[in-house]
Motif scaffolding. Sequence first.
Motif, mmCIF file in Angstrom:
data_model
loop_
_atom_site.group_PDB
_atom_site.id
_atom_site.type_symbol
_atom_site.label_atom_id
_atom_site.label_comp_id
_atom_site.label_asym_id
_atom_site.label_seq_id
_atom_site.Cartn_x
_atom_site.Cartn_y
_atom_site.Cartn_z
ATOM 1 N N ARG A 28 0.826 -1.212 0.000
ATOM 2 C CA ARG A 28 0.000 0.000 0.000
ATOM 3 C C ARG A 28 0.858 1.259 0.000
ATOM 4 N N ALA A 29 1.939 1.229 0.799
ATOM 5 C CA ALA A 29 2.800 2.414 0.903
ATOM 6 C C ALA A 29 3.460 2.730 -0.441
ATOM 7 N N ASN A 31 2.286 1.873 -3.478
ATOM 8 C CA ASN A 31 1.228 2.377 -4.366
ATOM 9 C C ASN A 31 0.928 3.847 -4.085
ATOM 10 N N TYR A 32 0.873 4.181 -2.805
ATOM 11 C CA TYR A 32 0.571 5.556 -2.388
ATOM 12 C C TYR A 32 1.675 6.507 -2.837
ATOM 13 N N LEU A 33 2.938 6.066 -2.686
ATOM 14 C CA LEU A 33 4.071 6.909 -3.075
ATOM 15 C C LEU A 33 4.056 7.168 -4.581
ATOM 16 N N ALA A 35 1.454 7.197 -6.552
ATOM 17 C CA ALA A 35 0.334 8.113 -6.836
ATOM 18 C C ALA A 35 0.676 9.545 -6.457
ATOM 19 N N GLU A 36 1.329 9.720 -5.295
ATOM 20 C CA GLU A 36 1.662 11.071 -4.836
ATOM 21 C C GLU A 36 2.728 11.724 -5.705
ATOM 22 N N LYS A 39 0.854 12.743 -8.917
ATOM 23 C CA LYS A 39 -0.035 13.887 -8.680
ATOM 24 C C LYS A 39 0.745 15.180 -8.448
ATOM 25 N N SER A 65 9.147 3.002 -7.151
ATOM 26 C CA SER A 65 8.064 3.983 -6.984
ATOM 27 C C SER A 65 8.322 5.239 -7.806
ATOM 28 N N LEU A 482 5.693 13.642 2.796
ATOM 29 C CA LEU A 482 5.195 12.311 3.151
ATOM 30 C C LEU A 482 6.177 11.637 4.100
ATOM 31 N N LEU A 484 6.422 7.783 5.171
ATOM 32 C CA LEU A 484 5.838 6.456 4.996
ATOM 33 C C LEU A 484 6.636 5.433 5.793
#
Length: 690
Positions: A28-29, A31-33, A35-36, A39, A65, A482, A484
């Motif tokens: 999850r971490a 995937n989040y990185l 995406a961030e 973005k 990532s 962030l 993480l």
Amino acid sequence: MLNTQIKSDIKQCYENLTNQLDNFIPRRAQNYLVAEIAKTLGGEYHAKHRMLVAEAGTGIGKSLSYLMGAIPFAVFNNKKVLISTATVALQEQLINKDLPLFNRIYPKSFSFILAKGRQRYCCHHKLEASCNTDDNQQVSFWEEKPKKSDLELLRRMLKACESKKWDGDRDSWPTTIPDRVWQQIVADKHSCHAGLPKHRDCPFAKAREHLEKADVIIANHALLMADIELGGGIILPEPEKTIYVIDEAHHLPQVARDFSSASASLKGACNWLEKLNQSVGKLAELADYKKAGRFQTTLNENIAVLIPALRQIASQIDPAQFNKDGVYRFEHGELPAWLQEEAKGCKEASKKALQSLGKIHDLISERTKDNEIQQRLGEQALTESGFYLQRLENLEKVWQLMAQPNKDKGAPLARWIEKSPDREDDYIVEVSPLEVGHRLDQLLWSRAVGSILVSATLRALNQFDYFCRQAGIFEKEATRFLALASPFDYQNNARLVIPALPLEPQAEKFTDLLIDVLPEYLEGETASLVLFSSYWQMNQVAEKLAPLAKKNKWHLQIQGEEPRHVILKKHKENCEKGKTSILFGTGSFSEGLDLPGNLLTNLIITKIPFAVPTSPVEEAHAEYIESRGGNPFLQISVPEASKKLIQSVGRLLRKEEDSGRVVLLDRRVITRRYGKALLDSLPPFKRVIE
């Protein structure tokens, strides 16, 4: 907003990744990185200031990532991605493993390359000229007479270069090239001219051609700083067309500081200035006296100012001002009046000398290109003048910084003089900025298309503030931050033990205490790493424990006794054979050491890694903070110790299945007010406080 095509490409990467890697577990971490990053670059948080600062713990998969988040955006928008690292190991991982993998999973084609500075390449003309031992021109560039083996090596290199079996890259030569040899043939900006026939096969120029075509470039922090100090876009792509990914970002401020520093000797400079004075007539003759005569006169006149001035400074320095380390530091960066005046004179004279020699150099270059002088003579002259130009550039930088008045705002420059380690009667003048954040902001962050800064250790005491100050990240509200956490199960797989000891590290008998208690925490453990605060203490303990280690058949590997890679290889072999292996190391073993699984299960930290401000720059920085009513210990030492302690404990768990314990033999995390903040910034180990 992020374009739908970019989103689709990133999604496709994920789907392909699961097919490419066996036992791939989505995190999850990670995937989040991804995406961030996408973005941030897409302008979803701020239209102009597209910057992400991410601390991502071990095991998240930072490199994949940022490749997945940045490359699709760059390719779609026709921008370059420059990935800058602090270590060769990470560069090799990116080039040999991560980028080839990403190339397989990314649905579009892109190219990548490793960028190196000019100093990693030989100059083909210099190599050819250095092999010509009959030519007296070359001898003057050797500091001592070349050995027979040196000349044989040069001839082998020339033969390999001419037969296209070697590309001129120092790192690709099969054996180590001694520095004394490499200095004779290294490419430099002054003597290497692509317009001259001998330089058309220049190894560095060829490398640059490949660089300009690549979509993704891997560099190190030093090369990045070299480029932006030149204005950006000289060695690497220009910032306005580049997305920067700064990995191991916690190293960048120190590298930036080093690049803004300068140093030069006094009497050593006099020696090469005298040689230049003797050579300038010959150089001016090749440049054409009618055009170069006035430049020769100006150069001679300013050398005649510089040599006595540098000697005068050396004679006026008071030996009583030097500390035990041979350093004479000027408090608050303020020079005594006599030195301030001398610095102004040296600044002007070195500036005029540099300009004059530069004009002579350019005239020789033009005449060589136009075949007005023999090619061989012209290129030899360019090599010689280029050699002196580099030295004059450095001398001018030193005295320009020494003469620069302190500003009303901001930190002063640290200025000091050191006794030369090479000559008893010589001194080295040194200057360094204390803070480089504004320079990074001005030259890099404010110009880049986007900036992604990542590291496993960016926060100090759970805050980004200390790093932001160092790295010049002033647009905090516009910057995305962030933190993480690592996916590792620290609570169940690792514990932090703080023993009840009678002494703290600053006590006189603490080294004796270490000798007494360490065996207790080494007994029964097969793979241990003990981190010390100093070489002296490490060697004292190692010497006393050697008989016990021999008796118990412990294989003790001491940092410094053999090269690092040899020590680690022996440690790995011992662990694989089930033998007890113990590594003793200092601060440099607390970072970049990867010992997964059974290669490390027992980590002992003898002391909180507080750095004593002993260097002139650190002393000057502490002095500056105190002058503003601050507390250097709380503002510098504690945050730095927090980062280093996090890095140290990060050696234990390298993969999700790893386990073990950390033993911290420093009770100050319990007894001092700052201790709780240090403890709370560590990963969530199960704590055992005795």
